[in-house]
Design a protein around this motif. Structure first.
Motif, PDB file in Angstrom:
ATOM      1  N   LEU A 163      -9.700 -47.098  17.674  1.00 35.95           N
ATOM      2  CA  LEU A 163     -10.554 -47.750  16.675  1.00 35.95           C
ATOM      3  C   LEU A 163     -10.447 -49.264  16.753  1.00 35.95           C
ATOM      4  O   LEU A 163     -11.407 -49.983  16.498  1.00 35.95           O
ATOM      5  N   PHE A 164      -9.255 -49.725  17.056  1.00 37.13           N
ATOM      6  CA  PHE A 164      -8.952 -51.152  16.962  1.00 37.13           C
ATOM      7  C   PHE A 164      -8.795 -51.791  18.339  1.00 37.13           C
ATOM      8  O   PHE A 164      -7.991 -52.704  18.531  1.00 37.13           O
ATOM      9  N   ALA A 165      -9.584 -51.318  19.294  1.00 40.68           N
ATOM     10  CA  ALA A 165      -9.480 -51.824  20.666  1.00 40.68           C
ATOM     11  C   ALA A 165      -9.775 -53.316  20.747  1.00 40.68           C
ATOM     12  O   ALA A 165      -9.301 -53.997  21.668  1.00 40.68           O
ATOM     13  N   GLU A 166     -10.540 -53.843  19.795  1.00 39.78           N
ATOM     14  CA  GLU A 166     -10.865 -55.269  19.816  1.00 39.78           C
ATOM     15  C   GLU A 166      -9.721 -56.128  19.288  1.00 39.78           C
ATOM     16  O   GLU A 166      -9.729 -57.346  19.445  1.00 39.78           O
ATOM     17  N   HIS A 172     -11.850 -41.989  13.876  1.00 36.22           N
ATOM     18  CA  HIS A 172     -13.060 -42.399  13.163  1.00 36.22           C
ATOM     19  C   HIS A 172     -14.218 -42.556  14.145  1.00 36.22           C
ATOM     20  O   HIS A 172     -14.177 -43.403  15.032  1.00 36.22           O
ATOM     21  N   GLU A 173     -15.257 -41.717  13.975  1.00 37.13           N
ATOM     22  CA  GLU A 173     -16.470 -41.821  14.791  1.00 37.13           C
ATOM     23  C   GLU A 173     -17.693 -41.657  13.889  1.00 37.13           C
ATOM     24  O   GLU A 173     -18.607 -40.899  14.211  1.00 37.13           O
ATOM     25  N   PHE A 184      -2.485 -33.160  15.611  1.00 34.26           N
ATOM     26  CA  PHE A 184      -3.620 -32.887  14.715  1.00 34.26           C
ATOM     27  C   PHE A 184      -4.418 -34.157  14.476  1.00 34.26           C
ATOM     28  O   PHE A 184      -3.864 -35.198  14.113  1.00 34.26           O
ATOM     29  N   HIS A 185      -5.735 -34.072  14.697  1.00 39.78           N
ATOM     30  CA  HIS A 185      -6.645 -35.181  14.425  1.00 39.78           C
ATOM     31  C   HIS A 185      -7.307 -34.989  13.066  1.00 39.78           C
ATOM     32  O   HIS A 185      -7.597 -33.850  12.675  1.00 39.78           O
ATOM     33  N   ALA A 186      -7.588 -36.092  12.390  1.00 40.29           N
ATOM     34  CA  ALA A 186      -8.303 -36.049  11.115  1.00 40.29           C
ATOM     35  C   ALA A 186      -9.657 -36.730  11.278  1.00 40.29           C
ATOM     36  O   ALA A 186      -9.751 -37.958  11.328  1.00 40.29           O
ATOM     37  N   LYS A 187     -10.684 -35.908  11.409  1.00 36.73           N
ATOM     38  CA  LYS A 187     -12.059 -36.398  11.534  1.00 36.73           C
ATOM     39  C   LYS A 187     -12.967 -35.362  10.890  1.00 36.73           C
ATOM     40  O   LYS A 187     -12.675 -34.167  10.926  1.00 36.73           O
TER      41      LYS A 187
END
Length: 322
Positions: A9-12, A289-290, A224-227
């Motif tokens: 998410l925070f690649a920038e 987050h997508e 476990f992913h939360a999306k």
């Protein structure tokens, strides 16, 4: 259990800024991309593998922020029929396992991959119908000649490095349901388990809570992913669940991803967290987050706000009332 985030998410953000931001949000874990689809903005696998001192500094900086690494992730298609795609994915996976071992990270997340339909194919073939029988023949060939041989070898490689493999159950790849995951695990070994993402269960018509029970009974949930996901029933009636409409055309899609709490309410998420604990999963819930309707910061913060109140932090060691 710990609440974490998949830092793609925070690649920038710089590595330091990302750590500060995540820690200030009250999270306890980070999942780092090492390449493939997630990119490697915060974890350069080649650089780290060549420098033990850099690995030490890398770990110390994370720990100084009160964080741990839940998993390294290298989602790609190591079984792609084009070798110029498959080979780098395979090499990245092996390097990521080696780096995880050096960092003391217990899980590497990736995709199962999806082969073509014969040795000279150029593109993956994802059969989704048992008839006509051609599809059954394709499926049999893929599993016997590609999936099982490849993942047997990778299971043993991961075991030798004391690392578990978390395969994300994702449409378009050969392992995409609890059944396909358990089949591969049975054939290849118990280092293989799920990086379970409920968003991909919902759009396939699978209840994530039941998926947690099915996989949890086999001790097969490694991460476990939360999306979240929302179903647009009008578009679903027209396009079906294997909707090929571009993700960016949300008005026309049968389903699309949302941030946690905007596809399903907090009670549903509380039930999932409880099901994870019931199945003895006491590890990290990693926010992904997508959401095409929210900025990264807003979507991330709303996911944190939804999940924090329903996280189970302290496991019961003894039932005092029994």
């Amino acid at each position: 259990m710990k609440l974490g985030v998949f830092t793609v998410l925070f690649a920038e953000k710089s590595f330091d800024d990302m750590l500060n931001y995540v820690a200030s949000s009250g999270l306890e874990a980070i999942e780092l991309g090492t390449g493939g689809y997630p990119g490697d903005a915060h974890c350069k696998v080649d650089e780290l593998l060549l420098d033990e001192d850099q690995i030490k500094r890398f770990k110390e900086k994370i720990e100084e922020h009160g964080l741990s690494i839940s998993a390294l992730s290298c989602h790609a298609n190591p079984l792609h029929p084009q070798s110029n795609i498959a080979k780098p994915a395979d090499e990245l996976f092996q390097k990521t396992v080696q780096l995880a071992a050096k960092l003391g990270v217990p899980v590497v997340n990736t995709f199962s991959g999806c082969p073509g339909d014969h040795e000279n194919a150029r593109y993956p073939n994802w059969p989704v119908s048992p008839w006509p029988h051609d599809f059954q023949e394709i499926l049999k060939w893929q599993w016997e000649h590609k999936l099982i041989p490849y993942w047997k070898e990778k299971n043993d490689f991961a075991e030798a490095h004391n690392v578990k493999i978390g395969l994300e159950l994702h449409g378009g790849f050969s392992v995409h349901t609890p059944a396909t995951l358990l089949r591969l695990r049975k054939e290849c070994g118990t280092a293989i388990g799920a990086n379970l993402d409920p968003s991909h269960m919902w759009w396939q018509g699978i209840d994530p809570i039941e998926a947690i029970k099915i996989l949890g009974n086999e001790n097969a949930i490694h991460h476990f992913h939360a999306k979240d996901t929302i179903i647009d029933q009008t578009n679903m009636n027209r396009n079906g669940l294997t909707d090929m409409t571009d993700y960016s055309n949300m008005r026309e899609r049968a389903w699309y991803f949302r941030t946690v709490g905007f596809g399903h309410d907090s009670k549903t998420w509380a039930d999932m967290i409880s099901a994870l604990r019931l199945m003895d999963y006491d590890y990290v819930v990693s926010i992904e987050h997508e959401d095409g309707l929210m900025s990264i910061e807003e979507g991330f913060n709303k996911a944190v706000q939804t999940l924090k109140p329903v996280m189970v932090k302290d496991s019961v060691k003894e039932m005092w009332w029994v």
